[in-house]
Design a protein around this motif. Structure first.
Motif, PDB file in Angstrom:
ATOM      1  N   GLU A 108     -45.086 -11.885   7.350  1.00 22.89           N
ATOM      2  CA  GLU A 108     -46.440 -11.420   7.059  1.00 22.89           C
ATOM      3  C   GLU A 108     -47.292 -12.537   6.462  1.00 22.89           C
ATOM      4  O   GLU A 108     -48.476 -12.653   6.741  1.00 22.89           O
ATOM      5  N   PHE A 111     -48.805 -14.907   8.990  1.00 21.88           N
ATOM      6  CA  PHE A 111     -50.024 -14.371   9.594  1.00 21.88           C
ATOM      7  C   PHE A 111     -51.188 -14.406   8.610  1.00 21.88           C
ATOM      8  O   PHE A 111     -52.300 -14.795   8.961  1.00 21.88           O
ATOM      9  N   LEU A 112     -50.909 -14.039   7.368  1.00 16.24           N
ATOM     10  CA  LEU A 112     -51.966 -14.030   6.363  1.00 16.24           C
ATOM     11  C   LEU A 112     -52.483 -15.443   6.127  1.00 16.24           C
ATOM     12  O   LEU A 112     -53.684 -15.711   6.192  1.00 16.24           O
ATOM     13  N   THR A 115     -54.335 -16.962   9.111  1.00 14.87           N
ATOM     14  CA  THR A 115     -55.710 -16.497   9.291  1.00 14.87           C
ATOM     15  C   THR A 115     -56.606 -16.995   8.164  1.00 14.87           C
ATOM     16  O   THR A 115     -57.783 -17.229   8.371  1.00 14.87           O
ATOM     17  N   ILE A 116     -56.035 -17.201   6.979  1.00 12.02           N
ATOM     18  CA  ILE A 116     -56.832 -17.807   5.903  1.00 12.02           C
ATOM     19  C   ILE A 116     -57.285 -19.200   6.328  1.00 12.02           C
ATOM     20  O   ILE A 116     -58.404 -19.622   6.074  1.00 12.02           O
ATOM     21  N   GLN A 121     -55.166 -14.270  15.253  1.00 16.55           N
ATOM     22  CA  GLN A 121     -53.873 -13.591  15.355  1.00 16.55           C
ATOM     23  C   GLN A 121     -53.116 -14.064  16.597  1.00 16.55           C
ATOM     24  O   GLN A 121     -51.915 -14.305  16.556  1.00 16.55           O
TER      25      GLN A 121
ATOM     26  N   TYR B  15     -63.714 -15.409  10.992  1.00 19.75           N
ATOM     27  CA  TYR B  15     -62.443 -15.117  10.325  1.00 19.75           C
ATOM     28  C   TYR B  15     -62.104 -13.638  10.442  1.00 19.75           C
ATOM     29  O   TYR B  15     -61.486 -13.078   9.567  1.00 19.75           O
ATOM     30  N   ASP B  17     -60.036 -12.042  12.145  1.00 16.21           N
ATOM     31  CA  ASP B  17     -58.610 -11.695  12.135  1.00 16.21           C
ATOM     32  C   ASP B  17     -58.069 -11.653  10.705  1.00 16.21           C
ATOM     33  O   ASP B  17     -57.184 -10.859  10.398  1.00 16.21           O
ATOM     34  N   LEU B  18     -58.614 -12.522   9.861  1.00 18.54           N
ATOM     35  CA  LEU B  18     -58.212 -12.493   8.456  1.00 18.54           C
ATOM     36  C   LEU B  18     -58.703 -11.197   7.806  1.00 18.54           C
ATOM     37  O   LEU B  18     -57.977 -10.547   7.061  1.00 18.54           O
ATOM     38  N   ASN B  21     -56.455  -8.558   8.829  1.00 17.83           N
ATOM     39  CA  ASN B  21     -55.184  -8.698   8.114  1.00 17.83           C
ATOM     40  C   ASN B  21     -55.259  -8.184   6.686  1.00 17.83           C
ATOM     41  O   ASN B  21     -54.370  -7.483   6.208  1.00 17.83           O
ATOM     42  N   ARG B  25     -53.478  -4.993   5.095  1.00 17.12           N
ATOM     43  CA  ARG B  25     -52.587  -5.170   3.956  1.00 17.12           C
ATOM     44  C   ARG B  25     -52.951  -4.191   2.839  1.00 17.12           C
ATOM     45  O   ARG B  25     -52.102  -3.569   2.221  1.00 17.12           O
ATOM     46  N   TRP B 111     -59.825 -22.630   0.757  1.00 18.35           N
ATOM     47  CA  TRP B 111     -61.160 -22.167   1.078  1.00 18.35           C
ATOM     48  C   TRP B 111     -61.088 -21.201   2.260  1.00 18.35           C
ATOM     49  O   TRP B 111     -60.356 -21.414   3.216  1.00 18.35           O
ATOM     50  N   PHE B 112     -61.832 -20.155   2.186  1.00 19.62           N
ATOM     51  CA  PHE B 112     -62.094 -19.259   3.308  1.00 19.62           C
ATOM     52  C   PHE B 112     -63.341 -18.500   2.885  1.00 19.62           C
ATOM     53  O   PHE B 112     -63.708 -18.538   1.716  1.00 19.62           O
TER      54      PHE B 112
END
Lengths: 395, 280
Positions: A108, A111-112, A115-116, A121, B15, B17-18, B21, B25, B111-112
């Motif tokens: 997990e 993926f996290l 994407t950060i 994905q 972003y 997809d983030l 996610n 979560r 950073w994001f």
């Protein structure tokens, strides 16, 4: 600017150190908005360029502004004055397990974290196996990250960071955590990125690493650029400033480093000192030292150089059984069952550093000299190492 | 760098997809560990409704007028139509506000787009809201045979979208303010309590006296109904209790507030977010 270029121009960054800070509305009202602070310039008029496809190392003492520089480059901090142009996709690996969630599994987290770093994905799906294989975590990928060792976290973090195929990779000291094997593969991967035209910017206290992987180096001192240029040149300037007084030992040899310990080396064969041997003779590298204070976490290294200074061989030890020394004399012996280098003239250099920080306690070049003569009717061959192969004729 | 709201939103959408996610979560961690799972999220409004229905509907005899034109007169339905949106608003502010402060380490290491943290936590709550609204629609239809509600569901969805925008804007503003002043969180929870009782949720707006006020040409009820959350409660009630379209002035008022709050809240957040790492 081409993709991968980084231009830092007249950059200033200040931090406020508060003696009195209103971090709540209540305090702000009670103090009527008065705050007391000092300004601390972490970066002062920093200017340098990193052309695409090169690797640059930031060096300097603790608090010189290296990490602040990396944080500005990776957008975590914004400059107060001046500008930073970073052209392309950036992947920054600033701290161990940054962006990892301890309660989630490795899978997990990939993926996290991916994407950060801006991957989609789908990107991660297609590279997932590669990432896990690079990190060497096939067996543990479904365990929660809190069960991982720091080395495992570093491996997974690095694997994800390089998987995004950044135009610019920013790395802060993280590689030092992994084992030797992982460090080797990481450096290889960085070299691959470099030859693929990617740019890398790294901070390391291990000057050897900087010298090994970086084309250029930037030396920061109290937030200012002290020197920019070829990595080796800048590192030497830095070293000279760190230990300005080159020490001379009893035999008149030059030593560098902070000097809490001083090492001497002799080459022996069958118990007696030698300076010339026949190729293939067993020898010992006999290291002896005197330490002024007890020291821990030491890393001893010797290198065998050819006459032109080229490193031909060497070995290091920072094993737990030997890496602490008490005050007074001590020694280590390294036995070579057969010193197999080709005939020629060689010399040794030694260094003692702190295994973690890379702090140099002592180093000396040309501490021992060894002439290797041909064995029997050995013919003259190019290079330094006998390959020991055999020619066979075909057809 | 990303000073403009549009620029920041565009960047954040890169972003997505983030965002997905993080939202996933959030939803998982909220429901995975509990035996009843989703059931827990419904228990809270159900419980509150039961308590209010007994206390207000039965003991104190707060009986709002029957739905017009539906004729529905179940206090629980009247209450839920206003309570669900307000609970969502209140929960979003409370959880959204903590996202940046509690992510301290993440702020200083990677950073994001910072927008994603509060936004994803609010999105997760929006998913719950949709489910709760869906269940409410089904229950009301089952009890009253008012099938018109199903035809009005697209209107409810438009209202939810407006509510999400309004909530996000408010939450983003408070989230950024909470990074600067850490007691904004406490202040907000106190204010939310007052806001809840001043907004006509437990009672109908007709309970507010039309008392003339000095200096302003508006009466007390008109002032109270300028409150966007009051309008949201009324509009949702129009759909689920009265079973009719909300009035045009209400809709325009809600569009105005939602767009304004979203724009200003996002703008404030984006401008402050450059400094978040330093304020940790």
């Amino acid at each position: 600017m081409a993709t991968g270029d980084v231009v830092v121009d007249g950059l200033w960054k200040t931090f406020r150190i508060y003696q009195q800070r209103s971090s709540t509305l209540k305090q702000a009202v009670l103090r009527r908005g008065n705050e007391v602070y000092e300004e601390f310039w972490a970066l002062r008029d920093v200017t340098f360029e990193v052309p695409a496809g090169t690797t640059v190392g930031l060096i300097g003492a603790n608090g010189a502004g290296k990490s602040t520089m990396l944080k500005v480059l990776s957008r975590i901090l914004v400059p107060d004055k001046g500008s930073v142009h970073v052209d392309g996709k950036v992947s920054a690996l600033l701290e161990l397990g940054a962006g990892f969630h301890p309660e989630l599994s490795g899978r997990e987290n990939v993926f996290l974290n991916g994407t950060i770093l801006g991957m989609t994905q789908a990107d991660i799906n297609s590279r997932f196996d590669e990432i896990v294989a690079f990190a060497g975590l096939e067996h543990a990928i479904d365990n929660t990250v809190k069960t991982y060792s720091s080395g495992m976290q570093a491996r997974l973090g690095f694997a994800v960071a390089v998987a995004i195929e950044p135009d610019i990779l920013i790395v802060d000291e993280v590689l030092a955590v992994g084992d030797e094997e992982f460090q080797r593969r990481s450096l290889e991967r960085m070299n691959e990125l470099r030859s693929g035209g990617r740019t890398a910017i790294l901070v390391s206290h291990g000057l050897a690493t900087v010298q090994q992987v970086c084309d250029t180096a930037v030396w920061l001192d109290h937030g200012q650029v002290k020197a920019v240029g070829g990595a080796e040149d800048v590192i030497n300037q830095y070293l000279r400033s760190v230990s300005p007084d080159v020490r001379l030992d009893a035999k008149g040899r030059e030593h560098l480093g902070s000097g809490e310990i001083e090492v001497d080396v002799e080459i022996t064969s069958g118990g007696s000192a030698v300076d010339a041997i026949e190729s293939g003779t067993p020898i010992e590298v006999d290291m002896r030292w005197r330490a002024d204070t007890p020291l821990t976490n030491l890393r001893f290294q010797f290198l065998v150089h050819a006459t032109d200074g080229q490193v031909v061989a060497g070995d290091v030890i920072h094993d737990e059984s030997v890496n602490s020394v008490g005050a007074g004399p001590g020694g280590l012996c390294y036995s070579v069952p057969g010193f197999d280098l080709l005939p020629g003239s060689y010399h040794l250099s030694v260094s003692v550093t702190d295994a973690q920080s890379g702090h140099l306690y002592d180093s000396a070049t040309n501490v021992a000299h060894l002439d290797v003569h041909p064995r029997g009717s050995q013919i003259e061959l190019p290079g330094y190492v006998p390959l020991g192969g055999r020619w066979t004729r075909r057809g | 760098m990303a000073e403009s709201v549009v620029g920041a939103l565009k960047e954040a959408s890169g972003y997505r997809d983030l965002m997905f996610n993080l939202t996933q979560r959030e939803l998982r961690s909220r429901y995975r560990r509990s035996f009843l799972g989703w059931g827990w999220s419904l228990l809270q409004p159900a419980m509150m409704t039961a308590v209010y229905a007994i206390m207000l509907g039965y003991y104190l005899k707060v009986t709002p007028e029957a739905g017009d034109p539906s004729g529905i007169d179940v206090y629980a339905f009247f209450l839920l139509a206003g309570l669900l949106p307000f609970n969502y608003f209140s929960a979003s502010l409370t959880t959204g506000m903590g996202t940046i402060v509690n992510a301290g380490g993440l702020m200083t290491r990677v950073w994001f787009p910072r927008l994603l943290l509060p936004m994803s936590s609010i999105l997760a709550l929006s998913v719950s809201l949709m489910i709760e609204m869906g269940i409410l629609a089904v229950v009301v239809v089952a009890f009253t045979q008012e099938f018109m509600i199903l035809a009005l569901l697209p209107v409810a969805i438009v209202l939810v979208v407006l509510l999400v925008l309004f909530t996000m804007g408010s939450a983003l503003f408070l989230t950024a303010a909470n990074v600067r002043f850490r007691d904004v969180e406490y202040l907000t929870s106190v204010m939310l309590l007052a806001y809840f009782y001043l907004t006509p949720i437990l009672y109908s707006p007709t309970f507010i006296p039309q008392k003339e006020l000095p200096l302003i040409p508006l009466d007390l009820r008109q002032i109270a109904l300028a409150n966007p959350m009051a309008r949201f409660a009324m509009a949702f009630r129009n759909v689920f209790y009265d079973v009719r379209l909300p009035g045009l002035p209400t809709m325009l008022w809600l569009v105005f507030w939602s767009v304004l709050a979203f724009y200003l809240g996002t703008r404030y957040f984006v401008r402050r977010s450059d400094r978040f790492a330093e304020m940790m």
